[in-house]
Design an enzyme around this catalytic site. Structure first.
Site, PDB file in Angstrom:
ATOM      1  N   GLU A   1      15.790  -1.433   0.943  1.00 20.04           N
ATOM      2  CA  GLU A   1      14.669  -2.231   1.429  1.00 20.04           C
ATOM      3  C   GLU A   1      14.052  -2.986   0.249  1.00 20.04           C
ATOM      4  OE1 GLU A   1      10.636  -1.420   4.103  1.00 20.04           O
ATOM      5  OE2 GLU A   1      11.316   0.130   2.704  1.00 20.04           O
TER       6      GLU A   1
ATOM      7  N   LYS B   1      12.144  -5.166  10.992  1.00 21.52           N
ATOM      8  CA  LYS B   1      11.634  -3.794  10.948  1.00 21.52           C
ATOM      9  C   LYS B   1      10.616  -3.550  12.058  1.00 21.52           C
ATOM     10  CE  LYS B   1       9.634  -0.521   7.608  1.00 21.52           C
ATOM     11  NZ  LYS B   1       9.139  -0.385   6.208  1.00 21.52           N
TER      12      LYS B   1
ATOM     13  N   CYS C   1      13.747   2.092   6.496  1.00 17.79           N
ATOM     14  CA  CYS C   1      12.754   2.973   5.868  1.00 17.79           C
ATOM     15  C   CYS C   1      11.920   3.792   6.867  1.00 17.79           C
ATOM     16  CB  CYS C   1      11.867   2.152   4.942  1.00 17.79           C
ATOM     17  SG  CYS C   1      11.005   3.161   3.695  1.00 17.79           S
TER      18      CYS C   1
END
Length: 274
Positions: free
Chosen positions: A41, A112, A154
C-alpha cells in the site's frame, strides 16, 4: 503453479525515489522467475494529505502509471501496485490498487473499501484516511493466467465479510498490500492473514511497508505468503527487500474438496451501501 513475488518497502513522499527503489526490486524478482509481483500500500507515494493530492492521477493516465506500465512490459511480468492516489471524475481521491499485465496493460483496479479512521497508541496516534480518500464501493476479482485474484488493501483485512464475498466471486488468491502500523501489526497482522486464508481457502499474498517513514509513522513489515491451510510459506520480517514463493492452485483444490466450506455455509453476506 506460478511463482509470485513480493516487494517490502519503506516508501516516502517522493514518488521518484520510490519508483527508483521499486524498479530495482522488480528487476531482481524477474530474474528469480516471478510472474506476478505484489507491492505494498502507498508504494509510490507515502506521505501527508498534501502529498497524495499533489501526486494523484486519473485512472489509466499520468506519469507514475506510465512508468509502472512500461516497466511491467519491459520485464514481462504482472505488477500489482498496492495502492496509489487516483483522482476520480468528480475530483474525489481514492486509495486504489492497480494490476498491470506483462504487456503493460491495466487489467483491473480496486478502490479501498474500508477507511482507517482509528486511534492507535503510537507517536501518530490519530489516523483519518477518510479526510483524504473516499471509500470504494465495489469488490473486485480479476482473472489472470495464474488464477482469479481478489483485491483488498490493508485495513480491509479486518473485515471477513469482504473476503467471503471475494471467495464467492471466485477468488483463488487474495492480495493484501498494506502499511500496517507497528503497534497493530505486532498484535494482529499474521493472525488476520492466516484467519482469512483458512476461512476463504485462498492463498493470501501480503506485501507490507516496513520501518520509519517519518518522526511519527512506523510500519510493521512482515510481508508474507500464506497458503489456503493457513500456513506461512514465506515471510520477510524486517528490512526492505524481496521474496518469492510458488502459489499452487492444486493445493487449493484439494483443500476445498476435502473440506467444502462453501457448500456447508448457512449464511451469506451482503455489502452495505455507503
Amino acid at each position: 503453479m506460478a511463482k509470485f513475488g513480493i516487494v517490502q518497502m519503506t516508501s516516502g513522499a517522493d514518488p521518484e525515489i520510490n519508483l527508483k527503489h521499486l524498479k530495482m526490486k522488480l528487476k531482481g524478482l524477474q530474474l528469480q522467475g516471478a510472474k506476478l509481483v505484489v507491492t505494498p500500500e502507498n508504494c509510490l507515494v507515502f506521505g501527508s494529505r498534501e502529498d497524495y493530492l499533489a501526486h494523484a492521477e486519473p485512472l489509466g493516465e499520468g506519469p507514475l502509471q506510465a512508468q509502472v506500465a512500461a516497466l511491467a512490459k519491459q520485464l514481462g511480468i504482472w505488477v500489482l501496485i498496492g495502492s496509489m492516489p487516483i483522482r476520480q471524475l468528480d475530483g474525489a481521491i481514492t486509495s486504489t490498487a492497480l494490476l498491470f499485465d506483462d504487456q503493460g496493460l491495466l487489467r483491473g483496479h480496486y478502490d479501498k473499501l474500508h477507511m482507517f479512521d482509528v486511534e492507535i497508541d503510537d507517536a501518530h496516534q490519530s489516523y483519518r484516511e477518510s479526510d483524504t480518500f473516499r471509500a470504494g464501493r465495489e469488490t473486485k476479482v480479476i482473472p489472470t493466467p495464474f488464477g482469479n485474484i481478489g483485491l483488498s488493501i490493508c485495513y480491509d483485512v479486518r473485515f471477513p465479510q469482504l473476503y467471503a464475498a471475494l471467495r464467492e466471486q471466485g477468488a483463488d488468491i487474495i492480495v493484501v498490500p498494506a502499511a500496517f502500523t507497528k503497534v497493530t501489526g505486532k498484535a494482529h497482522w499474521e493472525l488476520l492473514l492466516r484467519a482469512r486464508a483458512v476461512e476463504t481457502q485462498c492463498w493470501m499474498v501480503a506485501a507490507a511497508q516496513w520501518g520509519e517513514h517519518n518522526e511519527q509513522r512506523e510500519t510493521w513489515g512482515h510481508s508474507m505468503i500464506v497458503d489456503p491451510w493457513g500456513q506461512v510459506v514465506a515471510c520477510q520480517q524486517q528490512g526492505t527487500g524481496v521474496m518469492v514463493a510458488d502459489v499452487d492452485l492444486d493445493l487449493s483444490k484439494a483443500i476445498r474438496t476435502n473440506m467444502p466450506l462453501v457448500e456447508h455455509a448457512r449464511f451469506s453476506v451482503q455489502q452495505r451501501e455507503g
